[in-house]
Design a protein around this motif. Sequence first.
Motif, PDB file in Angstrom:
ATOM      1  N   SER A 277       0.368   5.480  -0.166  1.00  0.00           N
ATOM      2  CA  SER A 277      -0.600   6.577  -0.043  1.00  0.00           C
ATOM      3  C   SER A 277       0.128   7.906  -0.086  1.00  0.00           C
ATOM      4  O   SER A 277       1.276   8.021   0.348  1.00  0.00           O
ATOM      5  CB  SER A 277      -1.407   6.451   1.249  1.00  0.00           C
TER       6      SER A 277
ATOM      7  N   ASN B 274      -0.579  11.937   0.985  1.00  0.00           N
ATOM      8  CA  ASN B 274      -1.522  12.806   1.691  1.00  0.00           C
ATOM      9  C   ASN B 274      -1.585  14.190   1.041  1.00  0.00           C
ATOM     10  O   ASN B 274      -0.924  14.454   0.033  1.00  0.00           O
ATOM     11  CB  ASN B 274      -1.178  12.903   3.187  1.00  0.00           C
TER      12      ASN B 274
ATOM     13  N   SER C 298      -0.995  -1.015  -4.405  1.00  0.00           N
ATOM     14  CA  SER C 298      -2.131  -0.110  -4.227  1.00  0.00           C
ATOM     15  C   SER C 298      -1.616   1.317  -4.074  1.00  0.00           C
ATOM     16  O   SER C 298      -0.759   1.590  -3.225  1.00  0.00           O
ATOM     17  CB  SER C 298      -2.940  -0.516  -2.993  1.00  0.00           C
TER      18      SER C 298
ATOM     19  N   TYR D 186       2.038  12.701  -7.630  1.00  0.00           N
ATOM     20  CA  TYR D 186       1.295  11.497  -8.003  1.00  0.00           C
ATOM     21  C   TYR D 186       1.962  10.794  -9.192  1.00  0.00           C
ATOM     22  O   TYR D 186       2.129   9.571  -9.193  1.00  0.00           O
ATOM     23  CB  TYR D 186      -0.136  11.880  -8.351  1.00  0.00           C
TER      24      TYR D 186
ATOM     25  N   LYS E   4      -2.973   5.125  -3.393  1.00  0.00           N
ATOM     26  CA  LYS E   4      -4.115   5.936  -2.981  1.00  0.00           C
ATOM     27  C   LYS E   4      -3.656   7.376  -2.756  1.00  0.00           C
ATOM     28  O   LYS E   4      -2.661   7.618  -2.074  1.00  0.00           O
ATOM     29  CB  LYS E   4      -4.734   5.375  -1.700  1.00  0.00           C
TER      30      LYS E   4
ATOM     31  N   GLU F 228      -5.705   1.177  -7.995  1.00  0.00           N
ATOM     32  CA  GLU F 228      -5.824   2.593  -7.653  1.00  0.00           C
ATOM     33  C   GLU F 228      -7.234   2.844  -7.096  1.00  0.00           C
ATOM     34  O   GLU F 228      -8.156   3.100  -7.851  1.00  0.00           O
ATOM     35  CB  GLU F 228      -5.562   3.474  -8.874  1.00  0.00           C
ATOM     36  N   PRO F 229      -7.378   2.767  -5.780  1.00  0.00           N
ATOM     37  CA  PRO F 229      -8.699   3.015  -5.179  1.00  0.00           C
ATOM     38  C   PRO F 229      -9.153   4.438  -5.448  1.00  0.00           C
ATOM     39  O   PRO F 229      -8.361   5.321  -5.805  1.00  0.00           O
ATOM     40  CB  PRO F 229      -8.450   2.807  -3.679  1.00  0.00           C
ATOM     41  N   GLU F 230     -10.439   4.654  -5.261  1.00  0.00           N
ATOM     42  CA  GLU F 230     -11.001   5.985  -5.498  1.00  0.00           C
ATOM     43  C   GLU F 230     -10.339   7.004  -4.577  1.00  0.00           C
ATOM     44  O   GLU F 230     -10.072   6.749  -3.412  1.00  0.00           O
ATOM     45  CB  GLU F 230     -12.509   5.956  -5.239  1.00  0.00           C
ATOM     46  N   THR F 231     -10.069   8.185  -5.134  1.00  0.00           N
ATOM     47  CA  THR F 231      -9.436   9.254  -4.363  1.00  0.00           C
ATOM     48  C   THR F 231     -10.276   9.617  -3.144  1.00  0.00           C
ATOM     49  O   THR F 231     -11.504   9.684  -3.218  1.00  0.00           O
ATOM     50  CB  THR F 231      -9.272  10.511  -5.240  1.00  0.00           C
ATOM     51  N   VAL F 232      -9.591   9.831  -2.018  1.00  0.00           N
ATOM     52  CA  VAL F 232     -10.303  10.109  -0.769  1.00  0.00           C
ATOM     53  C   VAL F 232     -10.113  11.566  -0.374  1.00  0.00           C
ATOM     54  O   VAL F 232      -9.209  12.235  -0.809  1.00  0.00           O
ATOM     55  CB  VAL F 232      -9.796   9.187   0.368  1.00  0.00           C
TER      56      VAL F 232
ATOM     57  N   GLU G  56       0.817  -1.209   0.000  1.00  0.00           N
ATOM     58  CA  GLU G  56       0.000   0.000   0.000  1.00  0.00           C
ATOM     59  C   GLU G  56       0.857   1.268   0.000  1.00  0.00           C
ATOM     60  O   GLU G  56       1.716   1.456   0.858  1.00  0.00           O
ATOM     61  CB  GLU G  56      -0.929   0.001   1.203  1.00  0.00           C
TER      62      GLU G  56
ATOM     63  N   GLN H  89      -4.964  11.562  -1.902  1.00  0.00           N
ATOM     64  CA  GLN H  89      -6.022  12.452  -1.451  1.00  0.00           C
ATOM     65  C   GLN H  89      -6.275  13.513  -2.515  1.00  0.00           C
ATOM     66  O   GLN H  89      -5.466  13.723  -3.422  1.00  0.00           O
ATOM     67  CB  GLN H  89      -5.640  13.094  -0.118  1.00  0.00           C
TER      68      GLN H  89
END
Length: 205
Positions: free
Chosen positions: A62, A64, A123, A135, A125, A199-203, A60, A127
């Motif tokens: 991520s 921020n 993964s 990114y 992820k 690539e999970p949905e942007t949070v 994972e 924000q």
Amino acid sequence: MKNHRSPQEVNAGSMADIAFLLLIFFLVTTSIENDAGLNRSMPPDIIDNRVDIKKRNLFEISINDADLIMAEGDVIDSKNLREKVIAFIDNGGVPIQMEGYCNYCKGEGLVVLSENPDKAIISIKAQRNTSYPVYVAVQNEVIGAYNTLRNRESLRLFNTPYESIYSDYYNEEISEDQKGQLRERLEIIRALYPQKILEPETVNN
């Protein structure tokens, strides 16, 4: 006595024809640039939410809203990300006597990292306030990790880097027979190190 003459009328009929011809000219000669995006395919076995993924097989990443990159919960510089991704994918965590053993992996075989490259999933992820350059930098390092491993195996099997085979395959001057051979080699290398990026949905937070 003054001679009053009516002003001459300008024939505007031909102007419409000229404007139409100019419009046709610009439509034919103007090239429309396509926006270049990130070429990415979702792994088919990940789309189904019913598929269980072992924690050790999921790496994972991520980012921020302050553009800090975290890999497996630790803050990391993007320059060091590729090395960690390679170690995860190439771990070969299945013992030699068990099913799923990777006989070409060069990793340490740790029980906390992926079992084999076919099960390894990355993964990413981000924000909503993550900057696009950061990114893309993360994306580049992940793809670079896959290319490094693919180049290594391509050199071992075919004495040619994977990237050279890839570029030659899209060379319009090669014959169909050559293209077929290159396609087979690409498929072999990609099967050894399949690119699985989730690539999970942007949070928001």
